[in-house]
Design a protein around this motif. Sequence first.
Motif, PDB file in Angstrom:
ATOM      1  N   ALA A  24       0.862  -1.184   0.000  1.00 39.99           N
ATOM      2  CA  ALA A  24       0.000   0.000   0.000  1.00 39.99           C
ATOM      3  C   ALA A  24       0.898   1.233   0.000  1.00 39.99           C
ATOM      4  CB  ALA A  24      -0.899  -0.014   1.228  1.00 39.99           C
ATOM      5  N   HIS A  25       0.551   2.203  -0.806  1.00 39.84           N
ATOM      6  CA  HIS A  25       1.358   3.405  -0.849  1.00 39.84           C
ATOM      7  C   HIS A  25       0.478   4.609  -1.157  1.00 39.84           C
ATOM      8  CE1 HIS A  25       1.251   1.735  -4.941  1.00 39.84           C
ATOM      9  NE2 HIS A  25       1.297   2.997  -5.362  1.00 39.84           N
ATOM     10  N   GLY A  26       0.960   5.782  -0.771  1.00 42.50           N
ATOM     11  CA  GLY A  26       0.225   6.996  -1.044  1.00 42.50           C
ATOM     12  C   GLY A  26       0.570   7.539  -2.421  1.00 42.50           C
ATOM     13  N   ALA A  27      -0.414   7.922  -3.186  1.00 40.78           N
ATOM     14  CA  ALA A  27      -0.179   8.481  -4.503  1.00 40.78           C
ATOM     15  C   ALA A  27      -1.453   9.157  -4.969  1.00 40.78           C
ATOM     16  CB  ALA A  27       0.221   7.377  -5.495  1.00 40.78           C
ATOM     17  N   PRO A  28      -1.344  10.189  -5.735  1.00 42.07           N
ATOM     18  CA  PRO A  28      -0.123  10.936  -6.005  1.00 42.07           C
ATOM     19  C   PRO A  28      -0.251  12.373  -5.516  1.00 42.07           C
ATOM     20  CG  PRO A  28      -1.489  10.834  -7.961  1.00 42.07           C
ATOM     21  CD  PRO A  28      -2.316  10.360  -6.796  1.00 42.07           C
ATOM     22  N   ILE A  29      -1.080  12.645  -4.483  1.00 45.94           N
ATOM     23  CA  ILE A  29      -1.268  13.994  -3.965  1.00 45.94           C
ATOM     24  C   ILE A  29      -0.052  14.412  -3.129  1.00 45.94           C
ATOM     25  CG2 ILE A  29      -2.685  15.461  -2.472  1.00 45.94           C
ATOM     26  CD1 ILE A  29      -3.981  14.707  -5.140  1.00 45.94           C
ATOM     27  N   LEU A  30       0.447  15.602  -3.378  1.00 43.52           N
ATOM     28  CA  LEU A  30       1.605  16.135  -2.666  1.00 43.52           C
ATOM     29  C   LEU A  30       1.175  17.275  -1.743  1.00 43.52           C
ATOM     30  CD1 LEU A  30       4.084  16.293  -5.696  1.00 43.52           C
ATOM     31  CD2 LEU A  30       3.879  14.478  -3.988  1.00 43.52           C
ATOM     32  N   LEU A 102      -6.991  -1.206  -5.490  1.00 45.08           N
ATOM     33  CA  LEU A 102      -7.795  -0.383  -4.597  1.00 45.08           C
ATOM     34  C   LEU A 102      -7.220   1.019  -4.579  1.00 45.08           C
ATOM     35  CD1 LEU A 102     -10.064  -0.161  -2.434  1.00 45.08           C
ATOM     36  CD2 LEU A 102      -8.331  -0.731  -0.726  1.00 45.08           C
ATOM     37  N   ALA A 103      -8.083   2.018  -4.670  1.00 41.05           N
ATOM     38  CA  ALA A 103      -7.680   3.420  -4.543  1.00 41.05           C
ATOM     39  C   ALA A 103      -8.719   4.138  -3.693  1.00 41.05           C
ATOM     40  CB  ALA A 103      -7.563   4.081  -5.917  1.00 41.05           C
ATOM     41  N   THR A 104      -8.246   4.866  -2.690  1.00 45.11           N
ATOM     42  CA  THR A 104      -9.136   5.569  -1.774  1.00 45.11           C
ATOM     43  C   THR A 104      -8.728   7.031  -1.674  1.00 45.11           C
ATOM     44  OG1 THR A 104      -9.449   3.553  -0.463  1.00 45.11           O
ATOM     45  CG2 THR A 104     -10.068   5.641   0.563  1.00 45.11           C
ATOM     46  N   LEU A 105      -9.667   7.917  -1.926  1.00 46.87           N
ATOM     47  CA  LEU A 105      -9.475   9.349  -1.718  1.00 46.87           C
ATOM     48  C   LEU A 105      -9.960   9.678  -0.314  1.00 46.87           C
ATOM     49  CD1 LEU A 105      -9.115  12.371  -2.549  1.00 46.87           C
ATOM     50  CD2 LEU A 105     -11.453  12.241  -3.474  1.00 46.87           C
ATOM     51  N   SER A 106      -9.139  10.392   0.461  1.00 47.54           N
ATOM     52  CA  SER A 106      -9.537  10.769   1.812  1.00 47.54           C
ATOM     53  C   SER A 106      -9.151  12.213   2.090  1.00 47.54           C
ATOM     54  CB  SER A 106      -8.909   9.825   2.853  1.00 47.54           C
ATOM     55  OG  SER A 106      -7.501   9.912   2.818  1.00 47.54           O
ATOM     56  N   ILE A 179     -12.248   5.251  -5.148  1.00 49.29           N
ATOM     57  CA  ILE A 179     -12.108   5.769  -6.517  1.00 49.29           C
ATOM     58  C   ILE A 179     -11.378   4.766  -7.413  1.00 49.29           C
ATOM     59  CG2 ILE A 179     -12.210   8.189  -5.812  1.00 49.29           C
ATOM     60  CD1 ILE A 179      -9.132   8.261  -6.087  1.00 49.29           C
ATOM     61  N   THR A 180     -11.449   3.487  -7.044  1.00 46.57           N
ATOM     62  CA  THR A 180     -10.723   2.452  -7.797  1.00 46.57           C
ATOM     63  C   THR A 180     -11.142   2.421  -9.262  1.00 46.57           C
ATOM     64  OG1 THR A 180     -10.655   1.124  -5.769  1.00 46.57           O
ATOM     65  CG2 THR A 180     -10.098   0.018  -7.834  1.00 46.57           C
ATOM     66  N   SER A 181     -12.443   2.348  -9.517  1.00 45.06           N
ATOM     67  CA  SER A 181     -12.914   2.239 -10.896  1.00 45.06           C
ATOM     68  C   SER A 181     -12.590   3.497 -11.691  1.00 45.06           C
ATOM     69  CB  SER A 181     -14.415   1.961 -10.922  1.00 45.06           C
ATOM     70  OG  SER A 181     -15.136   2.991 -10.264  1.00 45.06           O
ATOM     71  N   LEU A 182     -12.666   4.656 -11.039  1.00 47.27           N
ATOM     72  CA  LEU A 182     -12.340   5.909 -11.727  1.00 47.27           C
ATOM     73  C   LEU A 182     -10.878   5.927 -12.158  1.00 47.27           C
ATOM     74  CD1 LEU A 182     -13.457   9.463 -10.761  1.00 47.27           C
ATOM     75  CD2 LEU A 182     -11.048   9.029 -11.176  1.00 47.27           C
ATOM     76  N   ILE A 213      -4.487  10.287  -1.499  1.00 48.13           N
ATOM     77  CA  ILE A 213      -5.008   9.188  -2.301  1.00 48.13           C
ATOM     78  C   ILE A 213      -4.126   7.984  -2.013  1.00 48.13           C
ATOM     79  CG2 ILE A 213      -5.361   8.262  -4.616  1.00 48.13           C
ATOM     80  CD1 ILE A 213      -6.017  11.041  -5.594  1.00 48.13           C
ATOM     81  N   GLU A 214      -4.699   6.967  -1.389  1.00 46.46           N
ATOM     82  CA  GLU A 214      -3.969   5.747  -1.050  1.00 46.46           C
ATOM     83  C   GLU A 214      -4.327   4.665  -2.067  1.00 46.46           C
ATOM     84  OE1 GLU A 214      -1.756   5.226   1.374  1.00 46.46           O
ATOM     85  OE2 GLU A 214      -1.879   7.300   2.064  1.00 46.46           O
ATOM     86  N   THR A 215      -3.315   3.987  -2.580  1.00 46.22           N
ATOM     87  CA  THR A 215      -3.550   2.953  -3.582  1.00 46.22           C
ATOM     88  C   THR A 215      -2.840   1.663  -3.209  1.00 46.22           C
ATOM     89  OG1 THR A 215      -1.629   3.579  -4.943  1.00 46.22           O
ATOM     90  CG2 THR A 215      -3.726   4.691  -5.412  1.00 46.22           C
ATOM     91  N   ILE A 216      -3.394   0.559  -3.680  1.00 48.24           N
ATOM     92  CA  ILE A 216      -2.740  -0.752  -3.614  1.00 48.24           C
ATOM     93  C   ILE A 216      -2.597  -1.240  -5.043  1.00 48.24           C
ATOM     94  CG2 ILE A 216      -2.944  -3.146  -2.856  1.00 48.24           C
ATOM     95  CD1 ILE A 216      -4.473  -2.197  -0.446  1.00 48.24           C
ATOM     96  N   GLY A 217      -1.382  -1.653  -5.401  1.00 47.78           N
ATOM     97  CA  GLY A 217      -1.094  -2.035  -6.772  1.00 47.78           C
ATOM     98  C   GLY A 217      -1.825  -3.287  -7.204  1.00 47.78           C
ATOM     99  N   PRO A 218      -1.706  -3.632  -8.478  1.00 47.39           N
ATOM    100  CA  PRO A 218      -2.403  -4.813  -8.995  1.00 47.39           C
ATOM    101  C   PRO A 218      -1.932  -6.091  -8.330  1.00 47.39           C
ATOM    102  CG  PRO A 218      -0.780  -4.022 -10.572  1.00 47.39           C
ATOM    103  CD  PRO A 218      -0.875  -2.979  -9.501  1.00 47.39           C
ATOM    104  N   ILE A 219      -2.861  -7.044  -8.158  1.00 49.78           N
ATOM    105  CA  ILE A 219      -2.523  -8.332  -7.562  1.00 49.78           C
ATOM    106  C   ILE A 219      -1.717  -9.156  -8.556  1.00 49.78           C
ATOM    107  CG2 ILE A 219      -3.443 -10.480  -6.616  1.00 49.78           C
ATOM    108  CD1 ILE A 219      -5.877  -8.937  -5.702  1.00 49.78           C
ATOM    109  N   GLU A 220      -0.514  -9.533  -8.171  1.00 50.05           N
ATOM    110  CA  GLU A 220       0.352 -10.327  -9.041  1.00 50.05           C
ATOM    111  C   GLU A 220       0.744 -11.597  -8.286  1.00 50.05           C
ATOM    112  OE1 GLU A 220       3.580  -7.867 -10.128  1.00 50.05           O
ATOM    113  OE2 GLU A 220       2.359  -6.404 -11.197  1.00 50.05           O
ATOM    114  N   VAL A 221      -0.117 -12.583  -8.334  1.00 45.65           N
ATOM    115  CA  VAL A 221       0.151 -13.836  -7.622  1.00 45.65           C
ATOM    116  C   VAL A 221       1.160 -14.654  -8.419  1.00 45.65           C
ATOM    117  CG1 VAL A 221      -0.847 -15.934  -6.677  1.00 45.65           C
ATOM    118  CG2 VAL A 221      -2.178 -13.809  -6.688  1.00 45.65           C
TER     119      VAL A 221
END
Length: 259
Positions: A24-30, A102-106, A179-182, A213-221
């Motif tokens: 999980a990482h924050g992107a891309p609001i500074l 997953l992407a979440t705007l807070s 805001i994942t789908s957006l 904006i917190e995002t989790i990258g694509p699942i790469e199993v």
Amino acid sequence: MMRTSFQRFAAGFAAVFVCMVLPAHGAPILNGGFESGFSHWTRADMVGGDGGFLIQSGTASPVNGIPVPPPPEGVNAAMTDAQGPGSHVLYQDFVAAEQVSLATLSFDLFIGNRAVDFFLPAPASLEFATPELNQQARVDILLAGGDPFSVGGDLLLNAFQTQAGDPLVSGYLHVEVDITSLINANLGASLRLRFAEVDNVNIFNFGVDNVAIETIGPIEVPEPAPILLVLAGVAAATLQRRRALRLSGSATPGRPRGA
């Protein structure tokens, strides 16, 4: 027993490996906490209006000195204040470069409406210089590059908006929006996160802080076979060594084994 232990170890190892590829990482609001002033943010005020977004710290509004709660994060927040009517926006443009799971705007918002209610004109507008009553705050994501006061076809998401009958003074409210789908539908496009406030009835303090904006990258199993093969090899070698040691320990001293 050996096989059961090995299977449990392999399953646990694979689970840890999968978790490692989902950071999980924050992107891309500074500068989402405004500790560096309005660095990375753009402010716009409709011509002819008064006031705008200003840096607020302490417990008083920037212009009128109205009591307000302190910023919830750090020592600074952004807040509108004025002695006359106006329309004000604060925005930051960003680009989503890769697909996300997953992407979440807070954000945290303070609402300080000194009018008797909230008023939203129809059709929707952020124009203050109109005979219609317009006293509102909203948060949107738009396609970047257009009119910063637009509520037209470039509007992709309304994440927050005051409504008639809402509490006149409240906050700081913590808001989270999926805001994942957006994000996944607009990869590579320049997007705009906008905070807007308009008032032509009475003073309106709209405070903004802790934007992210917190995002989790694509699942790469990963393919499990290579991992399990390596673990199987280690387990087999360990088992072979233990058998050799048992045979060595059971041999008669001074007599060659197998004689």
